[in-house]
Enzyme design. Structure first.
Site, short mmCIF file in Angstrom:
data_model
loop_
_atom_site.label_atom_id
_atom_site.label_comp_id
_atom_site.label_asym_id
_atom_site.label_seq_id
_atom_site.Cartn_x
_atom_site.Cartn_y
_atom_site.Cartn_z
N SER A 1 0.97 -1.29 -0.05
CA SER A 1 -0.20 -0.11 0.21
C SER A 1 1.06 1.12 0.05
O SER A 1 1.96 1.20 0.36
CB SER A 1 -0.88 -0.05 1.38
OG SER A 1 -1.40 1.20 1.56
N TYR B 1 -1.95 -0.20 10.06
CA TYR B 1 -1.87 -0.83 8.77
C TYR B 1 -0.55 -0.51 7.74
O TYR B 1 -0.12 -1.48 7.17
CB TYR B 1 -3.15 -0.17 8.19
CG TYR B 1 -3.38 -0.65 6.71
CD1 TYR B 1 -4.09 -1.63 6.30
CD2 TYR B 1 -3.06 0.41 5.66
CE1 TYR B 1 -4.18 -1.86 4.99
CE2 TYR B 1 -3.21 0.27 4.34
CZ TYR B 1 -3.97 -1.04 3.90
OH TYR B 1 -3.75 -1.42 2.49
P1 NAP Z 1 -11.55 -5.82 0.05
O1 NAP Z 1 -12.30 -5.13 -1.20
O2 NAP Z 1 -12.19 -5.44 1.43
O3 NAP Z 1 -11.42 -7.06 -0.20
C1 NAP Z 1 -10.61 -7.93 0.61
C2 NAP Z 1 -10.42 -9.49 0.38
O4 NAP Z 1 -9.61 -10.15 1.24
C3 NAP Z 1 -11.87 -10.28 0.29
O5 NAP Z 1 -11.83 -11.02 -0.80
C4 NAP Z 1 -11.94 -10.89 1.61
O6 NAP Z 1 -12.63 -12.16 1.61
C5 NAP Z 1 -10.27 -11.14 1.89
N1 NAP Z 1 -10.02 -11.33 2.96
C6 NAP Z 1 -9.93 -10.56 4.30
N2 NAP Z 1 -9.44 -11.04 5.31
C7 NAP Z 1 -8.86 -12.30 5.02
C8 NAP Z 1 -8.60 -13.47 5.64
N3 NAP Z 1 -7.99 -13.37 6.76
N4 NAP Z 1 -8.09 -14.77 4.87
C9 NAP Z 1 -8.52 -14.61 3.46
N5 NAP Z 1 -9.11 -13.69 2.84
C10 NAP Z 1 -9.16 -12.61 3.49
O7 NAP Z 1 -10.11 -5.30 -0.17
P2 NAP Z 1 -9.12 -4.42 -1.35
O8 NAP Z 1 -9.49 -2.98 -1.23
O9 NAP Z 1 -9.66 -5.28 -2.68
O10 NAP Z 1 -7.79 -4.70 -0.95
C11 NAP Z 1 -6.90 -5.73 -1.32
C12 NAP Z 1 -5.52 -5.53 -1.00
O11 NAP Z 1 -5.06 -4.22 -1.46
C13 NAP Z 1 -5.29 -5.67 0.67
O12 NAP Z 1 -4.16 -5.95 0.92
C14 NAP Z 1 -5.26 -4.05 0.77
O13 NAP Z 1 -4.59 -3.75 2.04
C15 NAP Z 1 -4.56 -3.57 -0.32
N6 NAP Z 1 -4.76 -2.13 -0.74
C16 NAP Z 1 -5.97 -1.58 -0.89
C17 NAP Z 1 -6.41 -0.27 -1.10
C18 NAP Z 1 -7.55 0.25 -1.48
O14 NAP Z 1 -7.66 1.54 -1.36
N7 NAP Z 1 -8.60 -0.47 -1.68
C19 NAP Z 1 -5.07 0.60 -0.97
C20 NAP Z 1 -3.95 0.06 -0.76
C21 NAP Z 1 -3.95 -1.27 -0.59
P3 NAP Z 1 -14.15 -12.16 1.97
O15 NAP Z 1 -14.84 -11.66 0.63
O16 NAP Z 1 -14.50 -13.57 2.01
O17 NAP Z 1 -14.47 -11.11 2.96
#
Ligand code: NAP
Length: 247
Positions: free
Chosen positions: A142, A156
């Site tokens: 991130s 985080y």
């Molecule tokens: P999201 O929409 O909240 O989706 C999270 C995903 O992770 C879902 O598929 C969820 O599964 C799964 N998950 C959560 N906890 C888990 C666990 N303990 N074991 C296995 N799976 C788990 O998140 P996102 O925004 O796509 O983020 C994905 C990655 O990008 C993360 O690492 C996040 O930190 C990083 N990121 C995101 C952003 C942003 O702005 N969105 C920015 C920087 C970095 P379920 O569907 O079953 O809940």
């Protein structure tokens, strides 16, 4: 054609990478932890795009779940060529002084220990020693790792700093086995992660302050993930790519 596993592939950035991989004809193991309907819908979308897919439940912070999910992926789809270490969480914005032990423990168990379990399993299964052609690992960090996320979530941010460091070290360990290891630092991307932290409008609100003047879409990160997995990135390793609109 490749066979890949994406942790947290059911929603958001992971889902986008899964569907884009499907459009290349790849086979995708879509991991999720609780939202089975979303995972099955993503697997359907991968198949609709032209790939093969299974949905596989597993909590990345539970070692036995991680071993079982990798086993299931290889049993159903064949030897893995790529792993996307993507699953991650945020928590409600607060200063460090106000964070309790349970929150800190959960943050580091899922975002750091979970990522290390999955990266370790990738290290054990990819590579010339186990597989004829080597492979690729993409870890999702991130921009918070560089910005520190003060007053919001320094926990985080630190968990993602660990991902950056893991990327550097693991790329050096696995390079000689023909495995490329890279990471992506997304910026403000429109997914449900912000709502899960209690600030559903965060990406939209702060996106206007970035040099490109907007938040990003999951596909804009998914494209970078699929490129790093692909043979088009054959000489790219140990790199961390910012996909953040210049933030
Ligand atoms: P999201 O929409 O909240 O989706 C999270 C995903 O992770 C879902 O598929 C969820 O599964 C799964 N998950 C959560 N906890 C888990 C666990 N303990 N074991 C296995 N799976 C788990 O998140 P996102 O925004 O796509 O983020 C994905 C990655 O990008 C993360 O690492 C996040 O930190 C990083 N990121 C995101 C952003 C942003 O702005 N969105 C920015 C920087 C970095 P379920 O569907 O079953 O809940």
């Amino acid at each position: 054609m490749k066979t890949i596993l994406i942790t947290g592939g059911s929603r958001g950035i992971g889902r986008s990478a899964a569907v884009l991989a499907g459009a290349r004809g790849w086979s995708v193991a879509v991991n999720y932890v609780g939202n089975e309907a979303a995972a099955e819908a993503t697997a359907d979308a991968v198949r609709g795009a032209g790939g093969r897919a299974i949905a596989v439940r597993g909590d990345v912070s539970v070692e036995a779940d991680v071993l079982a999910m990798f086993d299931a992926a290889e049993r159903e789809l064949g030897k893995l060529d790529g792993v996307v270490v993507n699953a991650g969480i945020v928590a409600p914005p607060r200063k460090l002084a106000e964070m309790d032990a349970a929150r800190l423990r959960r943050m580091f168990e899922i975002n750091v220990l979970g990522a290390y379990f999955c990266a370790r399993e990738a290290a054990r299964r990819l590579g010339r020693a186990h597989h004829r052609s080597g492979g690729a690992v993409v870890l999702i960090s991130s921009m918070a790792a560089q910005l520190g996320a003060p007053f919001e979530y320094v926990d985080y941010a630190g968990s993602k700093g660990a991902i950056d460091t893991l990327t550097v070290g693991l790329s050096k360990e696995l390079g000689p086995e023909g495995v490329r290891v890279n990471a992506i630092r997304p910026g403000l991307i429109e997914t449900e992660i912000h709502a899960s932290g209690g600030t559903p409008d965060r990406a939209t609100r702060l996106g206007v302050t970035t040099p490109l003047g907007r938040s990003g879409q999951p596909d804009e990160v998914g494209e970078a993930i699929v490129w790093l997995l692909s043979d088009a990135a054959s000489y790219v390793s140990g790199t961390i790519v910012n996909v953040s609109g210049g933030r």
